[in-house]
Design an enzyme around this catalytic site. Structure first.
Site, mmCIF file in Angstrom:
data_model
loop_
_atom_site.group_PDB
_atom_site.id
_atom_site.type_symbol
_atom_site.label_atom_id
_atom_site.label_comp_id
_atom_site.label_asym_id
_atom_site.label_seq_id
_atom_site.Cartn_x
_atom_site.Cartn_y
_atom_site.Cartn_z
ATOM 1 N N ASP A 34 39.882 63.715 -68.210
ATOM 2 C CA ASP A 34 41.234 63.896 -67.671
ATOM 3 C C ASP A 34 41.210 64.908 -66.521
ATOM 4 O OD1 ASP A 34 40.844 66.144 -69.208
ATOM 5 O OD2 ASP A 34 42.697 65.976 -70.365
ATOM 6 N N SER A 35 40.014 65.442 -66.213
ATOM 7 C CA SER A 35 39.829 66.225 -64.976
ATOM 8 C C SER A 35 40.111 65.342 -63.759
ATOM 9 C CB SER A 35 38.411 66.795 -64.902
ATOM 10 O OG SER A 35 37.452 65.774 -65.128
ATOM 11 N N ASP A 43 38.718 60.392 -72.000
ATOM 12 C CA ASP A 43 39.563 61.461 -72.523
ATOM 13 C C ASP A 43 40.909 60.918 -72.945
ATOM 14 O OD1 ASP A 43 38.647 64.086 -72.791
ATOM 15 O OD2 ASP A 43 38.704 64.432 -70.627
ATOM 16 N N LYS A 83 37.503 60.973 -76.269
ATOM 17 C CA LYS A 83 37.318 62.416 -76.495
ATOM 18 C C LYS A 83 38.682 63.045 -76.711
ATOM 19 C CE LYS A 83 35.907 65.447 -73.124
ATOM 20 N NZ LYS A 83 37.114 66.320 -72.999
ATOM 21 N N GLU A 92 40.691 66.876 -77.469
ATOM 22 C CA GLU A 92 40.615 68.335 -77.512
ATOM 23 C C GLU A 92 41.219 68.851 -78.824
ATOM 24 O OE1 GLU A 92 42.308 70.165 -74.015
ATOM 25 O OE2 GLU A 92 41.083 68.951 -72.664
ATOM 26 N N GLU A 141 33.160 74.066 -74.287
ATOM 27 C CA GLU A 141 33.456 74.461 -72.909
ATOM 28 C C GLU A 141 33.706 75.966 -72.823
ATOM 29 O OE1 GLU A 141 36.316 72.038 -70.828
ATOM 30 O OE2 GLU A 141 36.355 73.389 -69.103
HETATM 31 O O1 KIV Z 1 37.934 66.297 -68.304
HETATM 32 C C1 KIV Z 1 36.766 66.677 -68.197
HETATM 33 O O2 KIV Z 1 36.124 66.521 -67.161
HETATM 34 C C2 KIV Z 1 36.157 67.349 -69.340
HETATM 35 C C3 KIV Z 1 34.799 67.949 -69.147
HETATM 36 C C4 KIV Z 1 34.898 69.186 -68.347
HETATM 37 C C5 KIV Z 1 34.104 68.182 -70.436
HETATM 38 O O3 KIV Z 1 36.734 67.411 -70.375
#
Ligand code: KIV
Length: 271
Positions: free
Chosen positions: A51-52, A90, A120, A122, A189
């Site tokens: 989600d980056s 994510d 993924k 959090e 992280e």
């Molecule tokens: O969203 C992302 O890129 C991440 C990584 C930094 C692990 O969660």
């Protein structure tokens, strides 16, 4: 055409075996077909559609605004490109915080509509029950502890996490809860290297670090950051493996001058 083609991509079982065999695991983010194809062809083990994307693709200052629909759209391109790497998507902010039912529905949607291999999520013990239900439903899940950017407003920034003993103990318990819930792997992280190494030794599932030192089972970076495309962001843990910002700007400047002085296109570049 269906997003679900017959795939020879790595499986979560193979990723878990890599830890048992003492093999380091490589992971990078990707958000589009073209770069994901290069990342995959270079031999990466796992691609994260992070989600980056909210930051590096869309230009938002946090990861909060990106939606499930947008994550699915990006993941579809990455999945078409990945012949070898396991693809993880994510679950964005808001897709699992309202209720377990909602989270389960959204995770299943992400796998169905993108063709990715895993999601993924959090969080630690608070999301462990939902994760156990997802795993029981056949959805592989990667956990994410330490700095969890979706909680930026709660933490008040992006600083180092688990610095004191109480927070370190909490992280250890959260990691064990995620393993117990059935996560195939967990991201650490921005936590102290010693803590990451000691929890990695306690866990059977692989840990993937970002800003967590060399003692984790694998490493992940944001592709645009490690390629040096994003020169404004250079935390201590980040290494630039290329200087693509200069490469791109140089190529664009050369193109502009060639257009302006009419040296492009030349005789061989026309019909
Ligand atoms: O969203 C992302 O890129 C991440 C990584 C930094 C692990 O969660």
């Amino acid at each position: 055409m269906s997003v679900h083609t017959q795939s020879a991509r790595l499986t979560t079982t193979q990723i878990k075996k890599m830890k048992a065999a003492g093999e380091k695991i490589s992971m990078l983010t990707s958000y589009d077909y073209t770069l994901a194809r290069l990342v995959d062809e270079a031999g990466i083990d796992m691609i994260l559609v992070g989600d980056s994307a909210a930051n590096v693709v869309c230009g938002y200052s946090t990861t909060l605004p990106i939606t499930v629909d947008q994550m699915i759209f990006l993941a579809q391109g990455v999945v078409r490109a990945a012949a070898h790497a396991l693809v993880i998507v994510d679950m964005p902010f808001g897709s699992y915080q309202v209720s377990e039912e909602d989270g389960i529905r959204q995770a299943i949607r992400i796998l169905k509509e993108s063709g990715a291999d895993a999601v993924k999520i959090e969080g630690g013990a608070s999301v462990a029950h939902m994760i156990s239900r997802l795993v029981a439903a056949g959805v592989p899940v990667m956990g994410h502890l330490g700095l969890t950017p979706q909680s930026v407003h709660q933490f008040g920034g992006y600083g180092l996490r688990a610095k004191d003993e109480a927070e370190a103990q909490q992280l250890r318990q959260d990691a064990l809860a995620l393993q117990e819930a059935g996560c195939f792997s967990v991201v650490f992280e921005k936590i102290p290297a010693q803590l990451a190494e000691s929890v990695t030794k306690e866990l059977q599932i692989p840990t993937i670090g970002i800003g967590a030192g060399a003692g984790t089972d694998g490493q992940v970076l944001v592709l645009h950051d490690m390629l040096g495309l994003n020169t404004g962001f250079k935390p201590k843990f980040l290494r630039h493996f290329a200087n693509m910002a200069d490469e791109v700007k140089g190529a664009v400047a050369d193109y502009i001058s060639a257009v302006r002085d009419a040296s492009f296109p030349n005789e061989t570049e026309q019909y």
